[in-house]
Design an enzyme around this catalytic site. Structure first.
Site, PDB file in Angstrom:
ATOM      1  N   TRP A 103       0.835  -1.214   0.000  1.00  0.00           N
ATOM      2  CA  TRP A 103       0.000   0.000   0.000  1.00  0.00           C
ATOM      3  C   TRP A 103       0.857   1.246   0.000  1.00  0.00           C
ATOM      4  O   TRP A 103       0.530   2.228  -0.671  1.00  0.00           O
ATOM      5  CB  TRP A 103      -0.972  -0.019   1.179  1.00  0.00           C
ATOM      6  N   ASP A 172      -1.973   6.395   6.675  1.00  0.00           N
ATOM      7  CA  ASP A 172      -3.008   5.514   6.132  1.00  0.00           C
ATOM      8  C   ASP A 172      -3.310   4.475   7.208  1.00  0.00           C
ATOM      9  O   ASP A 172      -2.515   3.572   7.454  1.00  0.00           O
ATOM     10  CB  ASP A 172      -2.473   4.857   4.850  1.00  0.00           C
ATOM     11  N   LYS A 196     -12.102  -2.491   6.681  1.00  0.00           N
ATOM     12  CA  LYS A 196     -11.368  -3.404   7.557  1.00  0.00           C
ATOM     13  C   LYS A 196     -11.793  -3.239   9.012  1.00  0.00           C
ATOM     14  O   LYS A 196     -12.152  -4.199   9.654  1.00  0.00           O
ATOM     15  CB  LYS A 196      -9.860  -3.174   7.424  1.00  0.00           C
TER      16      LYS A 196
HETATM   17  C1  LIG Z   1      -6.992  -2.177   2.022  1.00  0.00           C
HETATM   18  C2  LIG Z   1      -6.026  -1.077   2.139  1.00  0.00           C
HETATM   19  C3  LIG Z   1      -6.009  -0.008   1.219  1.00  0.00           C
HETATM   20  C4  LIG Z   1      -6.914   0.056   0.009  1.00  0.00           C
HETATM   21  O1  LIG Z   1      -8.151   0.530   0.329  1.00  0.00           O
HETATM   22  P1  LIG Z   1      -9.265   0.791  -0.782  1.00  0.00           P
HETATM   23  O2  LIG Z   1     -10.348   1.364   0.035  1.00  0.00           O
HETATM   24  O3  LIG Z   1      -9.585  -0.539  -1.410  1.00  0.00           O
HETATM   25  O4  LIG Z   1      -8.720   1.731  -1.784  1.00  0.00           O
HETATM   26  C5  LIG Z   1      -5.101   1.016   1.441  1.00  0.00           C
HETATM   27  N1  LIG Z   1      -4.239   0.983   2.481  1.00  0.00           N
HETATM   28  C6  LIG Z   1      -4.234  -0.018   3.369  1.00  0.00           C
HETATM   29  C7  LIG Z   1      -3.269   0.008   4.513  1.00  0.00           C
HETATM   30  C8  LIG Z   1      -5.112  -1.087   3.225  1.00  0.00           C
HETATM   31  O5  LIG Z   1      -5.104  -2.084   4.107  1.00  0.00           O
END
Ligand SMILES: *Cc1c(COP(=O)(O)O)cnc(C)c1O
Length: 361
Positions: A103, A172, A196
């Site tokens: 990511w 993030d 998540k």
């Molecule tokens: C799953 C994830 C993403 C991607 O998220 P989307 O909403 O599918 O764009 C980005 N960063 C992390 C750390 C993730 O676990």
């Protein structure tokens, strides 16, 4: 009886049962309106109260200070890779990134479209098995971006980096939002795709310090400015109403549960149970992450062969332990044990892993 399994998928992921049940109950008649929450106008009084309620729950549970704005946006965390650079870049100042996995790598790629990026540390050479602690942040950086938890590799920041004065820390937190108590003040921006730790896919939470909203150039496309959404209370356009509503139901559950401190306590206990199984397995299960970087959210491990791993995943399925196959970049197995995975689910998995090992002796 409805069948429910223990769902270890990495995202979308398991949700609190109470939230799902409430949604089911209210599906046809939302708050006595005679309409579903999916059908009413986002300009209605009922929806206005709803988005205020969920925003207040985030503020309360994370103790978000008053000078931070809370936004609900579409486009997933992946759109925030781009929006971070668009909203925070400053000509002549490098954007600093730490690369801790898939990511982060994607976030870096987007930022490079908008200006100078300095990747000040990376664990790529070691298959992203740790989070770097040795790095120097440019004193004139536009910002420092980190990925709080590395979903694919199962590593996580154990403590947050100290940034120089004037350099906002951007994180993030898609896969570790509200997983432990944090001091929001340490961050300029926090963002997280909901699917998540917060709710279903389709909405992204952005928490941004107010003064950072003014950096964006005026000629930026309207939808890509955080400021647009902040000025309109996340209702410049039609927000993803159903996912936001589901987040509210989840957060009501977490408030009742005892808030983030209580979530953290259980998360620590859950992670310890699984890592203990790995550490006591005499190498039968091999953890991917270095011990000092282990994630509380995604426990990644491999076994001696692909055949053994496949057999283990299939045997687990027979016990309703679902979604344990690892990401292709690491292989092996991954147990995603986000906030909504109950302690009992982790105990069931630990018991199974111990028995599986014994069956091979
Ligand atoms: C799953 C994830 C993403 C991607 O998220 P989307 O909403 O599918 O764009 C980005 N960063 C992390 C750390 C993730 O676990």
């Amino acid at each position: 009886m409805t069948k429910r399994v223990y769902n270890f998928y990495p995202g979308p992921a398991t949700l609190p049962l109470a939230a799902l049940k409430k949604a089911q109950e209210e599906l046809l008649d939302f708050k006595g309106t005679g309409m579903s929450v999916m059908e009413i106008s986002h300009r209605s009084k009922e929806w206005g109260e709803e988005i205020d309620a969920v925003t207040n729950l985030v503020r309360e549970l994370m103790d978000v200070p008053d000078d931070y704005r809370i936004l609900w946006l579409g486009g997933g965390a992946s759109t925030q890779f781009l929006m971070t650079a668009i909203n925070l870049q400053v000509t002549g100042k490098p954007m600093n990134y730490i690369n801790t996995g898939g990511w982060s790598t994607k976030a870096i790629k987007e930022a490079k479209l908008y200006g100078d990026v300095n990747v000040i540390a990376s664990s790529e050479k070691e298959k992203f098995s740790y989070v770097p602690t040795d790095f120097e942040i440019d004193h004139n950086a536009a910002y420092l971006h980190i990925t709080g938890n590395n979903t694919l590799y199962g590593t996580e920041w154990q403590s947050w980096p100290d940034v120089p004065d004037g350099v906002p820390l951007v994180c993030d937190m898609s896969s570790n939002l509200m997983a432990r108590v944090i001091d929001v003040r340490k961050f300029g921006v926090i963002y997280a795709g909901a699917q998540k730790n917060l709710g279903p896919a389709g909405v992204t939470l952005v928490i941004v310090r107010e003064d950072l909203l003014d950096r964006v150039p005026d000629d930026t496309p309207t939808m890509l400015k955080w400021r647009t959404h902040a000025e309109k209370g996340s209702m410049f356009n039609t927000p993803p109403v159903f996912p936001i509503y589901m987040c509210k139901l989840s957060l009501e559950y977490w408030k009742e549960f005892g808030g983030v401190a209580e979530i953290e306590k259980v998360n620590r206990e859950k992670a310890k149970i699984l890592y203990d199984v790995i550490d006591k397995s005499e190498g039968f299960y091999k953890g991917h992450a270095r011990k000092d970087s282990r994630s509380m959210m995604n426990v990644t491990f491999t076994m001696a062969s692909d055949e053994l791993e496949n057999e283990c995943v299939n045997e687990a399925l027979k016990r309703d332990l679902v979604g344990l196959k690892g990401h292709r970049s690491v292989g092996g197995m991954r147990a995603s044990i986000y906030n909504a995975m109950p302690l009992e689910g982790v105990k069931a998995l630990a018991d199974f892993l111990i028995e599986f090992k014994e069956s091979k002796e």
